[in-house]
Scaffold this active site. Structure first.
Site, short mmCIF file in Angstrom:
data_model
loop_
_atom_site.label_atom_id
_atom_site.label_comp_id
_atom_site.label_asym_id
_atom_site.label_seq_id
_atom_site.Cartn_x
_atom_site.Cartn_y
_atom_site.Cartn_z
N SER A 13 0.72 -1.06 0.27
CA SER A 13 -0.11 -0.16 -0.02
C SER A 13 1.00 1.26 0.07
O SER A 13 0.73 2.16 -0.73
CB SER A 13 -0.88 -0.15 1.25
OG SER A 13 -1.72 -1.07 1.25
N GLU A 34 9.67 -5.90 -5.09
CA GLU A 34 8.86 -6.71 -4.58
C GLU A 34 9.27 -8.18 -4.57
O GLU A 34 9.68 -8.77 -5.58
CB GLU A 34 7.41 -6.54 -5.43
CG GLU A 34 6.41 -7.66 -5.05
CD GLU A 34 6.06 -7.80 -3.59
OE1 GLU A 34 5.63 -8.46 -3.16
OE2 GLU A 34 5.77 -6.48 -2.86
N HIS A 470 -3.71 -5.86 11.26
CA HIS A 470 -3.46 -4.33 11.54
C HIS A 470 -2.02 -4.01 12.15
O HIS A 470 -2.26 -3.26 13.17
CB HIS A 470 -4.72 -3.92 11.93
CG HIS A 470 -5.92 -4.10 11.14
ND1 HIS A 470 -7.22 -4.10 11.68
CD2 HIS A 470 -5.95 -4.50 9.83
CE1 HIS A 470 -7.93 -4.34 10.53
NE2 HIS A 470 -7.20 -4.56 9.54
#
Length: 532
Positions: A13, A34, A470
């Site tokens: 993100s 990545e 999270h």
């Protein structure tokens, strides 16, 4: 080419936003690295495809954690392993957090991170299906929408309305107690990941290089300056050089791991593992906060919801045909249909708990496996403490980059977290007892009516709940010498190295973190380009 102005490690993100912003100037060369492959799987664009993606080790990392709860369950924390990172595999809930969250970051000694800075960024990046107003944006790169609700979801919202909860179409428009349809990163029945929003439109820029299937193992230094990274590729090992800066955007698990492997962390632990200490920074991997979801599940007296359409392979095939023809139906929605923010005590100045409701009931979850549904009609809701203060840690166990991590969630150990999770569970249960949703319910099947006391609720959350995925705080920013990064996200003790992902959050933002990670990365790009 192996020399660049900026190297960004991690295409999630934050990394996708940074790659977009830093490469906007054609004179600046950017390498985005990545560890996973390209985001070509068709399941990524199908919103409900995440249920199968979560068990696919080609698209996701699985990090085992220390045993949890009275049953000593060993969970695996899932993270994205493809372009888009976790935004390509998550439940697509788009919450932004509240004004007080960002103002709290600023008040901790992090100037420029307050709501007056971040709200205009959200408005700039959003393309909201409800259109623009004072609190949301339209015309930006990130598609955001509000989905339709099926009957059982509408009745759940009506039950909350009967308790006095405000019902809204835009959960991000206010910080008050509220409930409504989930805001999602979905457009026309297709997932919008950070890669689709920020990377795809610019991927052909000649000054932007995207290296997939490339795992960074060490940061390279010359003296006290980070000058690049060493990585493992399909062709062997390679070194990439950054003339200006290297930016870590691997997330709250992998970013502290890479710092520790590179000699930045708790000096005594690094020496014990035979790693040369470059910066003695004990809080690398510490101060971790994470949401622990407590789950309620119910058997229904009518075949409403999604179980009938998704429980078996044959039913999934029929629903899939409908989706391919119309981009509508159960597969076109996110993980949860309804989201609510509420107070567990009336004297609070803002909500301290969140619930998410889905018109289906899950079969027992097995770590590393795809999600399955029950065949009988059912529904579920999860809830969690919005701003937990129990702290865990992430620590390497070896100088070998492939060695497992030591991840201690340390869920629900503070008095605050235990008190709030107990109160939010009782509030959710009370909500399900209200008409019209109560008229559909046969029985509570998980955790069951026998769970009543605070300790029983905590145990149920630990034994039968879920991780929110999270995690924050493992490289938290702040003004003190023992904060891992400074308010400009520069790693203390070295030059040319920054961090931008959820690990830099010193406190938990209220809700899901995909949106905040993108908005904060936009601001981070401003800091980097200004030389702050």
């Amino acid at each position: 080419m192996s020399d660049f102005d900026y190297i960004i490690v991690g295409a999630g993100s934050s990394g996708c936003v940074l790659a977009n912003r830093l490469s906007a100037d054609p004179r600046i060369s950017v390498l985005l690295i990545e560890s996973g492959g390209k985001d070509r799987s068709p399941l990524i664009r199908i919103p409900k495809g995440f249920g199968k993606i979560l068990g696919d080790d080609k698209l996701t990392w699985h990090f085992p954690v220390r045993p949890i709860g009275p049953s000593n369950n060993v969970e695996e924390w899932v993270r994205g392993r493809t372009l888009g990172g976790s935004s390509a595999v998550n439940g697509m809930v788009y919450n932004r957090g509240s004004r007080a969250d960002y103002d709290a970051m600023e008040s901790l000694g992090n100037p420029g991170w307050g709501w007056d800075t971040i709200l205009p960024i959200f408005r700039k990046i959003e393309n909201h299906s409800l259109g623009a107003d004072a609190t949301r944006g339209a015309g930006g790169p990130l598609d955001v929408s509000v989905g339709p609700l099926v009957e059982v979801s509408r009745e759940f919202v009506d039950a909350a309305r009967g308790l006095g909860w405000a019902v809204t179409d835009d959960l991000n428009a206010t910080d008050d107690q509220r409930i409504g349809p989930a805001v999602r990163t979905i457009k026309n029945g297709r997932r919008v990941s950070a890669a689709h929003a920020f990377l795809r439109p610019v991927q052909n820029r000649p000054n932007l290089t995207i290296a997939v299937n490339t795992t960074v193992e060490r940061i390279v230094f010359e003296g006290d300056k980070a000058v690049g990274v060493q990585a493992r590729t399909g062709k062997g090992r390679a070194t990439y050089t950054a003339r200006r800066e290297t930016i870590l955007s691997l997330g709250s698990i992998a970013t502290p791991k890479l710092l520790q492997l590179s000699g930045i962390g708790d000096g005594s632990e690094l020496r014990r593992l035979g790693i040369e200490v470059r910066v003695d920074s004990p809080n690398v991997g510490r101060r971790m906060r994470e949401h622990r979801c407590v789950s309620l599940q119910y058997r229904l007296n009518r075949n409403v919801g999604y179980n009938k359409k998704l429980a078996t392979a044959a039913q999934q095939a029929l629903t899939g045909i409908q989706y391919l023809a119309t981009r509508k139906g159960p597969l076109a929605g996110g993980a949860y249909d309804v989201v609510g923010f509420f107070k567990t005590s009336p004297e609070l100045d803002r909500p301290d708990a969140q619930l998410l409701m889905a018109p289906f009931s899950a079969a027992p979850f097995e770590p590393g496996k795809e999600l399955g549904l029950e065949r009988e009609p059912g529904m579920q809701a999860i809830g969690y403490v919005l701003r937990p203060d129990s702290e865990g840690h992430v620590t390497i166990t070896s100088a070998d980059p492939d060695a497992p991590l030591d991840i201690d969630p340390n869920f629900l150990t503070s008095d605050h977290d235990r008190r709030v999770v107990s109160a939010l569970f009782r509030t959710m249960r009370h909500l399900f007892e209200q008409s019209p949703i109560a008229d559909l319910i046969v029985a509570e099947t998980r955790p069951g009516s026998a769970v009543q006391s605070e300790q029983e609720i905590v145990d149920a959350a630990l034994d039968h709940g879920y991780c929110g995925y999270h995690a924050v705080g493992t490289c938290a920013m702040g003004p003190s010498d023992d904060d891992v990064v400074d308010p400009s996200l520069r790693v203390r003790g070295v030059d040319g190295l920054r961090v931008m992902d959820c690990s830099v959050m010193p406190t938990m933002v209220s809700g899901n973190l995909n949106g905040p990670a993108m908005a904060m990365a936009w601001h981070a790009a401003d800091l980097i380009l200004s030389g702050a």
